[in-house]
Design a protein around this motif. Structure first.
Motif, PDB file in Angstrom:
ATOM      1  N   ASP A 123       0.832  -1.212   0.000  1.00 31.47           N
ATOM      2  CA  ASP A 123       0.000   0.000   0.000  1.00 31.47           C
ATOM      3  C   ASP A 123       0.865   1.260   0.000  1.00 31.47           C
ATOM      4  OD1 ASP A 123      -2.249  -1.597   0.018  1.00 31.47           O
ATOM      5  OD2 ASP A 123      -2.691  -1.276   2.156  1.00 31.47           O
ATOM      6  N   LEU A 124       1.913   1.254   0.795  1.00 34.88           N
ATOM      7  CA  LEU A 124       2.814   2.412   0.839  1.00 34.88           C
ATOM      8  C   LEU A 124       3.424   2.671  -0.532  1.00 34.88           C
ATOM      9  CD1 LEU A 124       4.445   4.571   2.498  1.00 34.88           C
ATOM     10  CD2 LEU A 124       6.186   2.800   2.726  1.00 34.88           C
ATOM     11  N   ILE A 125       3.912   1.635  -1.163  1.00 32.98           N
ATOM     12  CA  ILE A 125       4.568   1.800  -2.463  1.00 32.98           C
ATOM     13  C   ILE A 125       3.572   2.251  -3.528  1.00 32.98           C
ATOM     14  CG2 ILE A 125       5.750   0.573  -4.332  1.00 32.98           C
ATOM     15  CD1 ILE A 125       7.070  -1.137  -2.066  1.00 32.98           C
ATOM     16  N   ILE A 126       2.437   1.567  -3.623  1.00 35.99           N
ATOM     17  CA  ILE A 126       1.465   1.876  -4.676  1.00 35.99           C
ATOM     18  C   ILE A 126       0.786   3.225  -4.467  1.00 35.99           C
ATOM     19  CG2 ILE A 126      -0.788   1.188  -5.639  1.00 35.99           C
ATOM     20  CD1 ILE A 126       0.195  -1.727  -5.351  1.00 35.99           C
ATOM     21  N   ASP A 127       0.369   3.497  -3.222  1.00 40.00           N
ATOM     22  CA  ASP A 127      -0.426   4.704  -2.963  1.00 40.00           C
ATOM     23  C   ASP A 127       0.395   5.959  -2.708  1.00 40.00           C
ATOM     24  OD1 ASP A 127      -2.642   3.041  -3.155  1.00 40.00           O
ATOM     25  OD2 ASP A 127      -2.841   2.797  -0.984  1.00 40.00           O
ATOM     26  N   ARG A 128       1.619   5.808  -2.186  1.00 32.89           N
ATOM     27  CA  ARG A 128       2.343   7.003  -1.753  1.00 32.89           C
ATOM     28  C   ARG A 128       3.690   7.205  -2.419  1.00 32.89           C
ATOM     29  NH1 ARG A 128       1.860   6.305   4.527  1.00 32.89           N
ATOM     30  NH2 ARG A 128       2.818   8.338   4.637  1.00 32.89           N
ATOM     31  N   ILE A 129       4.404   6.143  -2.761  1.00 36.12           N
ATOM     32  CA  ILE A 129       5.745   6.327  -3.329  1.00 36.12           C
ATOM     33  C   ILE A 129       5.709   6.405  -4.853  1.00 36.12           C
ATOM     34  CG2 ILE A 129       8.049   5.341  -3.590  1.00 36.12           C
ATOM     35  CD1 ILE A 129       7.778   4.272  -0.717  1.00 36.12           C
ATOM     36  N   ARG A 130       5.080   5.441  -5.513  1.00 36.13           N
ATOM     37  CA  ARG A 130       5.055   5.449  -6.986  1.00 36.13           C
ATOM     38  C   ARG A 130       4.443   6.717  -7.578  1.00 36.13           C
ATOM     39  NH1 ARG A 130       3.681  -0.765  -8.315  1.00 36.13           N
ATOM     40  NH2 ARG A 130       5.790  -1.584  -8.051  1.00 36.13           N
TER      41      ARG A 130
END
Length: 163
Positions: A123-130
């Protein structure tokens, strides 16, 4: 811009104090004073100055498993070079990320954190980092067994003539 302090700007006594504290942060001022041949008051004053100048700080570093998760996760981030500085700052503002490093090599940035489950990391990678401007790719690695983990990896160390 304020000049950043360097090891060379610390005098021999300051360097000795930092060396002793890096070996054992619980060492008493009296023991440091005895080893360095000065008074306990001198050591107390020097440590206070080093703290006030932001050159040293004291904290308890717990084993990361005590944070409720054995999952130390690393995210290698490829980024547009013109966005690396902004990305580093933005990543460091994310509470779940505990370490951000700008790199030369395979990735532009390395971000690390402790995660209770893979879904939280995803979730962190998909929603906030990418979605961050400049992020081109994120590659994750998840620790399965830590052979060696030193909490003091960020301590001040003296450079040798060979460095």
């Amino acid at each position: 811009m304020t000049e950043r302090p360097t090891w060379e700007r610390l005098d021999k006594l300051d360097q000795g104090i930092v060396d002793k504290l890096a070996q054992d942060a619980r060492i008493s001022n009296r023991a440091i004073a005895a080893e360095l041949g000065v008074t306990e008051g001198t050591i107390r004053t020097r440590i206070k100055r080093l703290q006030n100048e932001g050159l040293i700080q004291f904290t308890v570093v717990t084993d990361f498993r005590m944070a409720g998760s054995p999952n130390l996760c690393m995210m290698g981030i490829d980024a547009d070079p013109s966005h690396v500085s902004d990305l580093a700052r933005a990543l460091s503002d994310i509470p779940e990320i505990t370490c951000v490093v700008v790199l030369l090599g395979r990735y532009s940035l390395l971000a690390m954190g402790l995660f209770t489950n893979i879904e939280q990391l995803n979730d962190l990678i998909i929603d906030r980092i990418r979605p961050m401007p400049g992020v081109q790719r994120v590659e994750t690695s998840i620790s399965v067994h830590n052979v060696k983990y030193e909490a003091g990896i960020a301590k001040i160390t003296r450079m040798t003539a060979d460095d």
